[in-house]
Design a protein around this motif. Structure first.
Motif, short mmCIF file in Angstrom:
data_model
loop_
_atom_site.label_atom_id
_atom_site.label_comp_id
_atom_site.label_asym_id
_atom_site.label_seq_id
_atom_site.Cartn_x
_atom_site.Cartn_y
_atom_site.Cartn_z
N GLY A 43 48.98 19.82 35.65
CA GLY A 43 49.59 21.56 35.76
C GLY A 43 50.18 21.42 33.77
O GLY A 43 49.92 22.47 33.28
N SER A 44 50.48 20.24 33.13
CA SER A 44 50.40 20.06 31.74
C SER A 44 49.91 19.71 31.15
O SER A 44 49.86 19.85 29.59
N THR A 45 48.75 18.81 31.51
CA THR A 45 47.83 18.34 30.45
C THR A 45 47.02 19.61 30.53
O THR A 45 46.57 19.74 29.22
N MET A 46 46.63 20.60 31.29
CA MET A 46 46.22 21.42 30.72
C MET A 46 46.87 22.64 30.06
O MET A 46 46.13 23.12 29.22
N TRP A 47 48.03 22.84 30.10
CA TRP A 47 49.09 23.86 29.35
C TRP A 47 48.97 22.91 27.95
O TRP A 47 48.10 23.67 27.05
N THR A 48 48.77 21.80 28.06
CA THR A 48 48.38 20.60 26.46
C THR A 48 47.28 21.28 25.74
O THR A 48 47.17 21.62 24.62
N TYR A 49 45.71 20.93 26.77
CA TYR A 49 45.18 21.03 26.26
C TYR A 49 44.77 22.75 26.12
O TYR A 49 44.11 22.76 24.62
N THR A 50 44.58 23.47 26.29
CA THR A 50 44.95 24.55 26.34
C THR A 50 45.70 25.27 24.37
O THR A 50 44.92 25.56 23.87
N THR A 51 46.62 24.87 24.81
CA THR A 51 47.36 24.97 23.50
C THR A 51 46.80 24.40 22.22
O THR A 51 47.30 24.97 21.22
N THR A 52 46.64 23.21 22.41
CA THR A 52 45.81 22.32 22.00
C THR A 52 44.60 22.40 20.66
O THR A 52 44.19 22.53 20.05
N VAL A 53 43.89 22.78 21.95
CA VAL A 53 42.29 23.81 21.50
C VAL A 53 42.44 24.99 20.86
O VAL A 53 41.34 25.19 20.38
N LYS A 54 44.09 25.74 21.53
CA LYS A 54 43.32 27.09 21.00
C LYS A 54 42.53 27.92 19.45
O LYS A 54 42.37 28.18 19.33
N ASP A 55 43.79 26.37 19.07
CA ASP A 55 43.39 27.46 17.78
C ASP A 55 41.52 27.27 16.99
O ASP A 55 41.43 27.92 16.11
N ALA A 56 41.44 25.73 17.18
CA ALA A 56 40.00 25.70 17.20
C ALA A 56 39.21 26.31 17.38
O ALA A 56 37.93 26.81 17.16
N VAL A 57 39.42 27.24 19.16
CA VAL A 57 37.94 27.70 19.61
C VAL A 57 38.83 29.24 19.58
O VAL A 57 37.38 29.89 19.09
N ILE A 58 39.33 29.87 18.06
CA ILE A 58 40.10 31.05 17.99
C ILE A 58 39.20 31.00 16.35
O ILE A 58 38.99 31.73 16.27
N SER A 59 39.63 29.67 15.37
CA SER A 59 38.73 29.31 14.25
C SER A 59 37.90 29.47 14.68
O SER A 59 36.33 29.42 13.59
N GLY A 60 36.84 29.16 15.72
CA GLY A 60 35.41 28.94 15.24
C GLY A 60 35.38 27.28 15.22
O GLY A 60 33.51 26.81 14.95
N ASP A 61 36.07 26.26 15.35
CA ASP A 61 35.78 24.65 14.23
C ASP A 61 35.65 24.18 15.72
O ASP A 61 36.29 23.50 16.08
N LEU A 62 33.93 24.26 15.54
CA LEU A 62 33.57 23.72 16.24
C LEU A 62 33.61 21.92 16.32
O LEU A 62 33.46 21.29 17.32
N ALA A 63 33.74 21.35 15.61
CA ALA A 63 33.41 19.91 14.45
C ALA A 63 34.63 19.36 15.19
O ALA A 63 34.83 18.42 15.77
N THR A 64 35.81 19.82 14.89
CA THR A 64 37.32 19.45 15.14
C THR A 64 37.38 19.56 16.78
O THR A 64 38.04 19.01 17.88
N LEU A 65 36.69 20.62 17.44
CA LEU A 65 37.52 21.17 18.98
C LEU A 65 35.88 20.02 19.12
O LEU A 65 36.91 19.59 19.85
N ASP A 66 34.69 19.60 19.29
CA ASP A 66 34.22 18.60 19.59
C ASP A 66 34.39 17.07 19.31
O ASP A 66 34.83 16.35 20.74
N HIS A 67 35.20 16.66 18.24
CA HIS A 67 36.11 15.61 18.37
C HIS A 67 36.84 15.70 19.46
O HIS A 67 37.78 14.87 19.93
N PHE A 68 37.75 16.54 18.95
CA PHE A 68 39.09 16.56 20.52
C PHE A 68 38.90 16.18 21.32
O PHE A 68 39.86 15.24 22.15
N VAL A 69 37.82 16.81 21.44
CA VAL A 69 37.19 17.26 23.38
C VAL A 69 36.67 16.15 23.61
O VAL A 69 37.07 15.39 24.88
N SER A 70 36.25 15.10 23.33
CA SER A 70 35.72 13.73 23.19
C SER A 70 36.81 12.81 22.70
O SER A 70 36.95 11.61 24.40
N ASP A 71 37.87 12.75 22.29
CA ASP A 71 39.00 12.02 22.69
C ASP A 71 39.48 12.35 23.74
O ASP A 71 40.21 11.08 24.62
#
Ligand code: ADP
Length: 597
Positions: A43-71
């Motif tokens: 539960g807490s991890t999923m909240w952290t993930y959605t919060t963390t990737v929120k900005d990259a998804v809204i801004s469409g920064d796919l490179a950052t998003l991909d880098h982050f997801v890979s980590d």
């Protein structure tokens, strides 16, 4: 299985059951607590993930998003991570390719997970508008690993605990059952006859009290056994030394006890009759109608028919019957009845009774004979005395003296009467002398024919007087006898033959037979009835006292004859047919075989 082993196994089973419950409960707790922690973590991890990737998804920064997801996906607990935009298109994804290839299916609860990966999703929201979502797979390997490890530990602890509890229960069982083993051993000794055996009493617990009670019981048992043994020995001694037969039966009459006296009396050995019906010993008792009540009593226990000293008939093994006196007693033995029969062989008593009765009859007979003899004797004595005394007044008065020719007749009558008196008195003297053993024989070798001819010559006038023929035939043998006495024997027998024969002949024979000379006096007279023959040689015995009186006799002749024959070592017999005649046969030892022969 021994009590100790049962105790050990029991304790081990209880220990194992308790441990198993503890282990299973612990494992269950571990699993549920791990699952809870995992759920919280997801539960807490999923909240952290959605919060963390929120900005990259809204801004469409796919490179950052991909880098982050890979980590994120690089973390060993994360199986995969996928980011989708609001339209459902995949913006980035990393992780195990096999899992990424499958269509995403969210797991509602961790317990629903079947593939070892908890599939969870989190919505990316901002200002109430959804911009996409995060899909992630959380590997449960670690949690499972932990549970497997825990299981191993628990199994190890379980095994050690069981081992220890087995050892403890072994020691405890040994301690607890030690006293029981002693009791068991003592019981075994008592059962083998060691009455009074004692077990050591240790401590003061229940087992010690049991041991104490056991010891007391053992002592009592020992005393009781001793008493029973002594009583048994006493009973045996009584049974074995009893003169009377003692037999016990059950209510059906089956023989149970048969003492040595019974064996002696009935001729059976105890093993031959044990279990047999009493009928084999007293068959008549069970047949006789009149004694049926005893059968009832023996068979059915009908108490009205108590037998005390009843006379009955027993049968020996060899089939012979004998008189018995039977007393029957009854005792209750549990549900059955015990019958005790005391039996006495009364054969001797019966014989004695019969002898007594016979003696009484004999005494009466002898008394009767004596009375008859006395009356006859007084008559016999009075008759000649009357004759003698009757003539005396005639002879005393000179004036009345008869003529000389009549005096001669009177003298003859007086002489004959005197002779008769003399015979009587001589007979009496003879018999009393012989019976008193005062007579001695002057035995010498005598010529048989001389003896016979001399007696015949003496008695011929009497035979002639009755018109009887008297013949004598004797061989030349020698008898070893007292001449006077052998002549007396012959005179008695030939005299009787003349007396009791009215017509016909008297034949006297004598011939040697081995070591004896056999004499026979045979007549064709009245004969003697068969019933009188056995008593003919008894003193004072007369077949018909009235006829004897008529013929003049004392009833002593044959008794004297028999005594004289036996005094010589011979024997005498008689054979007679009433109406046809009588033959007396007697034997006297031959002189050649006698002491001087
Ligand atoms: P007794 O002196 O009375 O003859 P005995 O002892 O000689 O006594 O004989 C006993 C009885 O036996 C006689 O009374 C007679 O009845 C019987 N008796 C003996 N001899 C003869 C015989 N030859 N024939 C028949 N009866 C005989």
């Amino acid at each position: 299985m021994s009590f100790r082993l049962k105790t050990i196994i029991g304790i081990a089973i209880i220990e194992a059951a308790l441990l198993l419950i503890l282990v299973l409960a612990s494992l269950h707790f571990l699993r549920t607590s791990n699952q809870e922690a995992m759920t919280n973590r997801v539960g807490s991890t999923m909240w952290t993930y959605t919060t963390t990737v929120k900005d990259a998804v809204i801004s469409g920064d796919l490179a950052t998003l991909d880098h982050f997801v890979s980590d994120l996906a690089a973390h060993e607990d994360i199986a995969y991570v996928r980011i989708r935009d609001a339209g459902g298109r995949v913006l980035s994804e990393h992780g195990r390719t096999n899992l990424l290839a499958k269509a995403f299916m969210k797991d509602a609860d961790i317990i629903d997970v079947e593939d070892g990966v908890f599939d969870a999703q989190g919505e990316i929201m901002e200002g109430g508008i959804g911009f996409g979502r995060v899909e992630a797979g959380f590997s449960l390997d670690y949690m499972e690993q932990t549970i497997v490890e825990a299981r191993k530990w628990f199994a190890f602890i379980f095994f050690i605990a069981i081992l220890l509890s087995a050892l403890f229960s072994l020691a405890l069982g040994a301690y607890l059952t030690k006293q029981l083993s002693r009791l068991r051993m003592a019981s075994s000794k008592i059962s083998k006859g060691q009455f009074g055996y004692q077990v050591p009493v240790l401590g003061s617990d229940e087992l010690a009290e049991t041991s104490q009670a056991f010891n007391e019981m053992s002592i009592r048992l020992g005393k009781l056994y001793q008493e029973v043994r002594e009583r048994e020995l006493r009973t045996h001694a009584i049974l074995n030394t009893a003169i009377n037969a003692i037999i016990t039966t059950d209510s059906r009459g089956a023989i149970q006890l048969f003492n040595p006296a019974a064996e002696k009396i009935f001729g059976y050995r105890v093993e031959e009759v044990t279990g047999q019906n009493l009928r084999v010993l007293m068959p008549k008792l069970f047949q006789s109608e009149s004694e049926g009540y005893l059968t009832d009593y023996l068979i059915s226990g009908n108490s009205k028919a108590i037998s005390v000293g009843q006379e009955a008939c027993g049968q020996r093994k060899d089939g012979t019957f004998f008189p018995i006196e039977l007393a029957v007693g009854k005792a209750k033995l549990g549900n059955d009845s015990l019958f005790v029969g005391v039996i006495q062989d009364i054969t001797e008593r019966k014989v004695a009774e019969e002898a007594l009765v016979q003696a009484k009859i004999d005494a009466e007979q002898s008394n009767r004979l004596k009375s008859e003899f006395l009356s006859m004797m007084s008559h016999e004595l009075r008759t000649p005395l009357t004759v003698i005394l009757g003539y005396l007044p005639l002879l005393k008065d000179e004036d009345k003296l008869p003529v000389p020719s009549k005096i001669a007749g009177i003298a003859e009558d007086i002489e004959s009467s005197g002779n008769h008196l003399l015979t009587l008195i001589n007979d009496l003297l003879d018999i009393s002398k012989i019976e008193a053993g005062k007579i001695t024989l002057d035995r010498q070798a005598r010529s048989t024919d001389e003896v016979v001819n001399s007696v015949i010559a003496t008695l011929r006038p009497a035979a002639d007087k009755k018109g009887l023929s008297l013949e004598g035939r004797a061989d030349t043998s020698l008898v070893f006898a007292d001449e006077v006495r052998i002549k007396q024997i012959l005179i008695n027998l030939i005299g009787n033959a003349i007396k009791f024969t009215d017509q016909g002949s008297i034949t006297v024979t004598a011939c040697r037979k081995d070591a004896l000379v056999e004499f026979s006096v045979m007549d064709t007279g009245h004969g003697i009835p068969g019933k009188d023959l056995p008593s003919i040689f008894e003193k004072f015995s007369q077949v018909d006292s009235s006829s004897t009186r008529r013929t003049g006799g004392t009833g002593l002749g044959l008794a004297i004859t028999k005594l004289l024959v036996e005094l010589h070592g011979g024997s005498i017999n008689v054979a007679s047919t009433p109406g046809e005649g009588t033959e007396f046969i007697f034997t006297i030892p031959n002189a050649k075989d006698g002491p001087h022969g």
